[in-house]
Design a protein around this motif. Structure first.
Motif, short mmCIF file in Angstrom:
data_model
loop_
_atom_site.label_atom_id
_atom_site.label_comp_id
_atom_site.label_asym_id
_atom_site.label_seq_id
_atom_site.Cartn_x
_atom_site.Cartn_y
_atom_site.Cartn_z
N THR A 53 -18.41 -5.94 16.93
CA THR A 53 -17.33 -6.58 16.19
C THR A 53 -16.04 -5.91 16.64
O THR A 53 -15.94 -4.68 16.67
N VAL A 54 -15.08 -6.72 17.04
CA VAL A 54 -13.74 -6.25 17.42
C VAL A 54 -12.84 -6.64 16.26
O VAL A 54 -12.81 -7.81 15.87
N THR A 82 -27.70 -0.01 5.98
CA THR A 82 -27.52 -0.35 4.57
C THR A 82 -26.11 -0.92 4.37
O THR A 82 -25.22 -0.69 5.20
N PRO A 83 -25.90 -1.62 3.28
CA PRO A 83 -24.55 -2.12 2.99
C PRO A 83 -23.51 -0.99 2.94
O PRO A 83 -22.38 -1.17 3.38
N GLU A 84 -23.92 0.17 2.46
CA GLU A 84 -23.00 1.30 2.40
C GLU A 84 -22.62 1.78 3.80
O GLU A 84 -21.47 2.12 4.06
N GLN A 85 -23.63 1.85 4.71
CA GLN A 85 -23.35 2.25 6.08
C GLN A 85 -22.42 1.25 6.76
O GLN A 85 -21.49 1.64 7.46
N ARG A 86 -22.67 -0.02 6.53
CA ARG A 86 -21.81 -1.05 7.13
C ARG A 86 -20.38 -0.95 6.60
O ARG A 86 -19.42 -1.05 7.35
N ALA A 87 -20.25 -0.76 5.30
CA ALA A 87 -18.92 -0.69 4.68
C ALA A 87 -18.14 0.52 5.19
O ALA A 87 -16.92 0.46 5.29
N SER A 88 -18.84 1.62 5.51
CA SER A 88 -18.13 2.80 6.01
C SER A 88 -17.75 2.64 7.47
O SER A 88 -16.85 3.32 7.96
N ILE A 90 -17.03 -0.51 9.01
CA ILE A 90 -16.12 -1.63 9.22
C ILE A 90 -15.72 -2.20 7.85
O ILE A 90 -16.56 -2.42 7.00
N PRO A 91 -14.42 -2.42 7.66
CA PRO A 91 -14.00 -3.01 6.39
C PRO A 91 -14.35 -4.49 6.36
O PRO A 91 -14.79 -5.07 7.35
#
Length: 104
Positions: A53-54, A82-88, A90-91
């Motif tokens: 993702t850019v 996990t959703p937490e890993q993704r959120a940290s 990339i916003p």
């Protein structure tokens, strides 16, 4: 050759920015907002093929590319993060719709 649509021009500008970053060069945000571009790679452990993702940290726009090479220096986010890993990593961003330009 048919003229590109506005959607195709936007997509092409984002893809070109990705290519410059991938090749180790600076690239301004294609939106012209002065934001900084980031690359977030996704992959499986041990594989150097994945997705990216850019995205722009100011406008929160970006593109998603599947089946890209992952640089050796990058530790990709696992596909099953996990959703937490993704959120940290990339916003929340708005993905620009794919607009495939097919010249004759």
């Amino acid at each position: 050759m048919p003229e590109m649509t506005e959607a195709e021009r936007v997509w092409e500008a984002w893809f070109e920015a990705y290519a410059r970053l991938r090749d180790g060069h600076d690239a301004p945000c294609p939106d012209g907002d002065g934001g900084r571009l980031h690359l977030t790679y996704y992959g499986r452990p041990g594989s150097r093929i994945g997705s990216v993702t850019v995205w722009c940290d100011l406008g929160r726009n970006g593109i998603f590319l599947d089946r890209v090479g992952i640089p050796e220096t990058v530790v990709p986010l696992p596909f099953d993060a996990t959703p937490e890993q993704r959120a940290s990593a990339i916003p929340e961003i708005r993905l620009i719709p794919t607009a495939m330009y097919s010249p004759d």
